[in-house]
Write an enzyme that holds these catalytic residues in place. Structure first.
Site, PDB file in Angstrom:
ATOM      1  N   MET A 239       0.850  -1.280  -0.326  1.00 18.01           N
ATOM      2  CA  MET A 239       0.074  -0.137   0.034  1.00 18.01           C
ATOM      3  C   MET A 239       1.069   1.153   0.021  1.00 18.01           C
ATOM      4  O   MET A 239       1.019   2.153   0.872  1.00 18.01           O
ATOM      5  CB  MET A 239      -0.905  -0.209   1.304  1.00 18.01           C
ATOM      6  CG  MET A 239      -1.868  -1.117   1.214  1.00 18.01           C
ATOM      7  SD  MET A 239      -2.769  -1.260   2.847  1.00 18.01           S
ATOM      8  CE  MET A 239      -1.440  -2.021   3.497  1.00 18.01           C
TER       9      MET A 239
ATOM     10  N   THR B  86       1.715   1.488   5.945  1.00 18.73           N
ATOM     11  CA  THR B  86       1.005   2.644   5.380  1.00 18.73           C
ATOM     12  C   THR B  86       0.413   3.556   6.444  1.00 18.73           C
ATOM     13  O   THR B  86       0.102   3.147   7.587  1.00 18.73           O
ATOM     14  CB  THR B  86      -0.124   2.183   4.413  1.00 18.73           C
ATOM     15  OG1 THR B  86      -0.975   3.485   4.243  1.00 18.73           O
ATOM     16  CG2 THR B  86      -0.989   1.139   5.204  1.00 18.73           C
TER      17      THR B  86
ATOM     18  N   CYS C 189       2.819   9.912   4.879  1.00 18.02           N
ATOM     19  CA  CYS C 189       2.450   9.045   3.692  1.00 18.02           C
ATOM     20  C   CYS C 189       3.730   8.310   3.372  1.00 18.02           C
ATOM     21  O   CYS C 189       4.936   8.772   3.166  1.00 18.02           O
ATOM     22  CB  CYS C 189       1.981   9.551   2.367  1.00 18.02           C
ATOM     23  SG  CYS C 189       1.472   8.725   0.970  1.00 18.02           S
TER      24      CYS C 189
ATOM     25  N   GLU D 234       4.911   6.943   0.941  1.00 17.40           N
ATOM     26  CA  GLU D 234       5.567   7.377  -0.526  1.00 17.40           C
ATOM     27  C   GLU D 234       6.106   8.617  -0.435  1.00 17.40           C
ATOM     28  O   GLU D 234       7.161   8.770  -1.482  1.00 17.40           O
ATOM     29  CB  GLU D 234       4.474   7.174  -1.385  1.00 17.40           C
ATOM     30  CG  GLU D 234       4.160   5.734  -2.015  1.00 17.40           C
ATOM     31  CD  GLU D 234       2.981   5.093  -1.151  1.00 17.40           C
ATOM     32  OE1 GLU D 234       3.087   3.868  -1.069  1.00 17.40           O
ATOM     33  OE2 GLU D 234       2.202   5.840  -0.311  1.00 17.40           O
TER      34      GLU D 234
END
Length: 229
Positions: free
Chosen positions: A10, A83, A196, A198
């Site tokens: 995720m 995540t 987050c 990412e």
């Protein structure tokens, strides 16, 4: 060494960072040929994203709860949800298992406290920035939380889902994030949470004078230290 149960996918782009960090941290601590004992359950992110878009948090809880149960059955001693956003359903996931979950917001709050940060800006998906499940963990620890304005929140969310989650890192998006970070510092933030998993693929500490708190790095490292206790 405890066995870490990683629920990833995720996105898988950031899950690879978790795997690298936990193994690197074990090697730093123990040396030699040592690596992390871990179980990784990687979900299909398309299913999770569909649940998010529909507001079907019950469906997402079921998917991730069953993943956690699989990790426990495979020998995990505790769970790491790789995540930020899906910690919205952390309590629901916990109902599927008898082992603890290492909550990403709690270990981030620990790091903020160690650094003496009492006012921080939170960047992440629209769910993480706008809803209370994450911010309240920090506020409960006495930390004031700022979020970007509506336009900036939408741009951040778009970059996460349309670019970072599919492996794209654009210079134009990096520049926009740095502008938002500078704006939040001007609004009084002492540091910036990359909330987050990412975002750390796009923005690193070397890019800005602002103090960054990369939740992927913090969460994975603290999970490893917990496993080594």
């Amino acid at each position: 060494m405890k066995t870490i149960g990683l629920i990833g996918g995720m996105s898988w782009e950031s899950t690879t960072d978790y795997y690298k960090i936990v193994n690197r941290t074990v090697k730093q601590a123990l040396g030699g040929f040592h690596s992390a004992k871990c179980v990784l359950y990687s979900v299909d992110f398309a299913e999770i994203e569909a649940c998010q878009s529909l507001g079907d948090w019950t469906g997402a809880t079921k998917i991730l709860g069953e993943a956690a149960a699989s990790c426990e059955a495979a020998g995990a001693d505790f769970i790491v949800i790789c995540t930020n956003t899906m910690h919205k359903v952390a309590d629901g996931i916990a109902a599927y298992i008898s082992i603890p979950i290492l909550h990403i917001a709690e270990v981030t709050a620990d790091e903020l406290e160690r650094q003496g940060i009492t006012k921080v800006a939170l960047l992440g998906t629209k769910y993480t920035m706008e809803q209370e499940f994450y911010k309240n963990r920090l506020i409960g620890r006495g930390i004031e939380v700022l979020i970007p304005d509506a336009e900036d929140r939408q741009q951040i969310n778009d970059v996460i889902f349309k670019e970072l989650c599919v492996g794209e890192q654009l210079d134009s998006s990096k520049q926009r994030f740095l502008e938002i970070i500078e704006k939040m510092i001007q609004h009084g933030a002492q540091g910036i949470i990359l909330g987050c998993t990412e975002i750390g693929m796009l923005i690193q500490q070397s890019d800005t004078a602002a103090m960054l708190f990369d939740t992927t790095e913090i969460h994975a490292r603290q999970a490893t230290l917990f496993a080594l206790e």
